[in-house]
Write a protein that holds these residues in place. Structure first.
Motif, PDB file in Angstrom:
ATOM      1  N   LEU A  24       0.824  -1.206   0.000  1.00 49.92           N
ATOM      2  CA  LEU A  24       0.000   0.000   0.000  1.00 49.92           C
ATOM      3  C   LEU A  24       0.859   1.258   0.000  1.00 49.92           C
ATOM      4  O   LEU A  24       0.526   2.242  -0.676  1.00 49.92           O
ATOM      5  N   ARG A  25       1.959   1.224   0.741  1.00 48.42           N
ATOM      6  CA  ARG A  25       2.863   2.380   0.738  1.00 48.42           C
ATOM      7  C   ARG A  25       3.472   2.600  -0.633  1.00 48.42           C
ATOM      8  O   ARG A  25       3.637   3.741  -1.089  1.00 48.42           O
ATOM      9  N   GLN A  26       3.834   1.506  -1.313  1.00 51.84           N
ATOM     10  CA  GLN A  26       4.380   1.614  -2.671  1.00 51.84           C
ATOM     11  C   GLN A  26       3.374   2.223  -3.633  1.00 51.84           C
ATOM     12  O   GLN A  26       3.738   2.910  -4.591  1.00 51.84           O
ATOM     13  N   GLU A  27       2.094   1.969  -3.384  1.00 49.73           N
ATOM     14  CA  GLU A  27       1.031   2.529  -4.227  1.00 49.73           C
ATOM     15  C   GLU A  27       0.655   3.943  -3.812  1.00 49.73           C
ATOM     16  O   GLU A  27      -0.195   4.568  -4.444  1.00 49.73           O
ATOM     17  N   GLY A  28       1.280   4.452  -2.742  1.00 48.46           N
ATOM     18  CA  GLY A  28       0.975   5.789  -2.259  1.00 48.46           C
ATOM     19  C   GLY A  28      -0.282   5.867  -1.415  1.00 48.46           C
ATOM     20  O   GLY A  28      -0.798   6.959  -1.156  1.00 48.46           O
ATOM     21  N   SER A  29      -0.784   4.716  -0.960  1.00 52.06           N
ATOM     22  CA  SER A  29      -1.997   4.696  -0.156  1.00 52.06           C
ATOM     23  C   SER A  29      -1.668   4.927   1.313  1.00 52.06           C
ATOM     24  O   SER A  29      -0.658   4.454   1.822  1.00 52.06           O
ATOM     25  N   GLN A  30      -2.547   5.668   1.973  1.00 53.74           N
ATOM     26  CA  GLN A  30      -2.430   5.896   3.416  1.00 53.74           C
ATOM     27  C   GLN A  30      -3.501   5.092   4.165  1.00 53.74           C
ATOM     28  O   GLN A  30      -4.064   5.545   5.147  1.00 53.74           O
ATOM     29  N   ASP A  31      -3.761   3.894   3.686  1.00 57.40           N
ATOM     30  CA  ASP A  31      -4.883   3.110   4.190  1.00 57.40           C
ATOM     31  C   ASP A  31      -4.694   2.674   5.642  1.00 57.40           C
ATOM     32  O   ASP A  31      -5.678   2.479   6.347  1.00 57.40           O
ATOM     33  N   TYR A  32      -3.456   2.530   6.092  1.00 57.72           N
ATOM     34  CA  TYR A  32      -3.213   2.108   7.475  1.00 57.72           C
ATOM     35  C   TYR A  32      -3.279   3.325   8.391  1.00 57.72           C
ATOM     36  O   TYR A  32      -2.480   4.242   8.281  1.00 57.72           O
ATOM     37  N   ASN A  33      -4.276   3.315   9.266  1.00 59.20           N
ATOM     38  CA  ASN A  33      -4.442   4.342  10.276  1.00 59.20           C
ATOM     39  C   ASN A  33      -3.987   3.749  11.601  1.00 59.20           C
ATOM     40  O   ASN A  33      -4.554   2.765  12.073  1.00 59.20           O
ATOM     41  N   TRP A  34      -2.963   4.323  12.217  1.00 59.76           N
ATOM     42  CA  TRP A  34      -2.340   3.678  13.373  1.00 59.76           C
ATOM     43  C   TRP A  34      -3.243   3.696  14.603  1.00 59.76           C
ATOM     44  O   TRP A  34      -3.210   2.771  15.420  1.00 59.76           O
ATOM     45  N   LYS A  35      -4.070   4.741  14.741  1.00 65.36           N
ATOM     46  CA  LYS A  35      -5.042   4.741  15.842  1.00 65.36           C
ATOM     47  C   LYS A  35      -6.050   3.614  15.648  1.00 65.36           C
ATOM     48  O   LYS A  35      -6.414   2.919  16.598  1.00 65.36           O
ATOM     49  N   GLU A  36      -6.493   3.443  14.411  1.00 65.58           N
ATOM     50  CA  GLU A  36      -7.456   2.377  14.149  1.00 65.58           C
ATOM     51  C   GLU A  36      -6.808   1.004  14.288  1.00 65.58           C
ATOM     52  O   GLU A  36      -7.452   0.047  14.731  1.00 65.58           O
ATOM     53  N   LEU A  37      -5.539   0.883  13.904  1.00 60.97           N
ATOM     54  CA  LEU A  37      -4.829  -0.381  14.103  1.00 60.97           C
ATOM     55  C   LEU A  37      -4.806  -0.752  15.577  1.00 60.97           C
ATOM     56  O   LEU A  37      -5.090  -1.900  15.953  1.00 60.97           O
ATOM     57  N   ALA A  38      -4.488   0.227  16.439  1.00 66.69           N
ATOM     58  CA  ALA A  38      -4.484  -0.034  17.876  1.00 66.69           C
ATOM     59  C   ALA A  38      -5.879  -0.437  18.354  1.00 66.69           C
ATOM     60  O   ALA A  38      -6.035  -1.342  19.179  1.00 66.69           O
TER      61      ALA A  38
END
Length: 274
Positions: A24-38
């Motif tokens: 996702l990072r390679q595609e430029g996506s910011q899909d991972y939200n660290w607050k939501e991951l926690a």
């Protein structure tokens, strides 16, 4: 047993998450939200703890019910495979019911409340599943003649498989799409686009949706919107867990209603949440 199985394969879960994050990072996506991951990991821990406690409390009842089994099934590769097939069939109806009965949706909405679709979304589960009665859907297997430990085993494997369908990175998988639940099919299930709502309830096998008229293929030209219509903060575990319970009980306990109306609030279909 469920907790032990999921813990055993947890390294594979986290390797998959790291692979997906890099893609996702390679595609430029910011899909991972660290607050939501926690939040998702917290919800997973609460869910597994509640399931463990519920299994310990319910096991005496399961063993009592097992006395009235219809058949004495000898465990073999074939009979365990059949148990897996039957449990997947029961899961389909549990999942379908969870979208059409408020009491069940109050637990299941937690899983749908994220506006993201990645492997961490699979961890987004409710600790209230034992209260809403998910375990009731596994009782037919015990009555048929499967030992409770075997039932818990196949349920665990089914849920473990479902982790891998929660991603946008994996596209279509060829002929597997005709038989199995895949990321493509499950993206449809998590969508709140009108044409996708309440479709693709499969756990492992997509054949149930095709048999019972709830299958819709993913349309590549459709931009999928994930989540639910309710304004749910995506990274607060307790709010995610209890907001719909609060909603249905506030409606059911409102004054000047008949008993029928109160029961409908609890066990009728969800309204305006998807």
């Amino acid at each position: 047993m469920e907790v032990l199985i999921l813990l055993a394969i947890s390294p594979l879960f986290f390797i998959s998450m790291l692979w997906e994050y890099r893609r996702l990072r390679q595609e430029g996506s910011q899909d991972y939200n660290w607050k939501e991951l926690a939040c998702n990991l917290t919800l997973a821990g609460l869910h597994q703890s509640a399931d463990l406690i519920a299994t310990l409390l319910l096991m005496p009842f399961f063993l009592w019910l097992y006395q009235y089994r219809l058949f004495d099934i000898q465990m073999s590769l074939a009979t365990v495979a059949l148990a897996f097939l039957l449990q997947d069939f029961c899961y389909y109806w549990f999942h379908r019911a969870s979208h059409h009965i408020n009491w069940l949706w109050a637990s299941h909405i937690v899983h749908h409340s994220s506006q993201h679709m990645n492997f961490t979304t699979a961890f987004r589960q409710s600790l209230t599943y034992p209260v809403s009665g998910m375990w009731i859907f596994w009782l037919p297997l015990i009555l048929i003649g499967y030992p409770p430990a075997t039932v818990v085993l196949v349920v665990s494997v089914n849920l473990g498989f479902q982790f891998f369908v929660h991603t946008r990175v994996i596209k279509r998988l060829g002929w597997l799409e005709h038989i199995f639940n895949t990321p493509s099919h499950h993206r449809v299930h998590h969508a709140r686009n009108p044409e996708y709502i309440d479709k693709n309830f499969a756990g492992v096998l997509i054949i149930w949706d095709k048999l019972f008229g709830t299958f819709v293929p993913e349309n590549d030209s459709t931009i999928i919107r994930y989540g639910v219509r309710e304004d749910v903060t995506g990274w607060r575990p307790l709010q995610a867990t209890f907001h719909h319970w609060q909603h249905i009980f506030s409606r059911a306990l409102a004054p000047n209603q008949s008993l029928k109306s109160r029961l409908y609030c609890l066990f009728g279909p969800p309204a305006n949440t998807r």
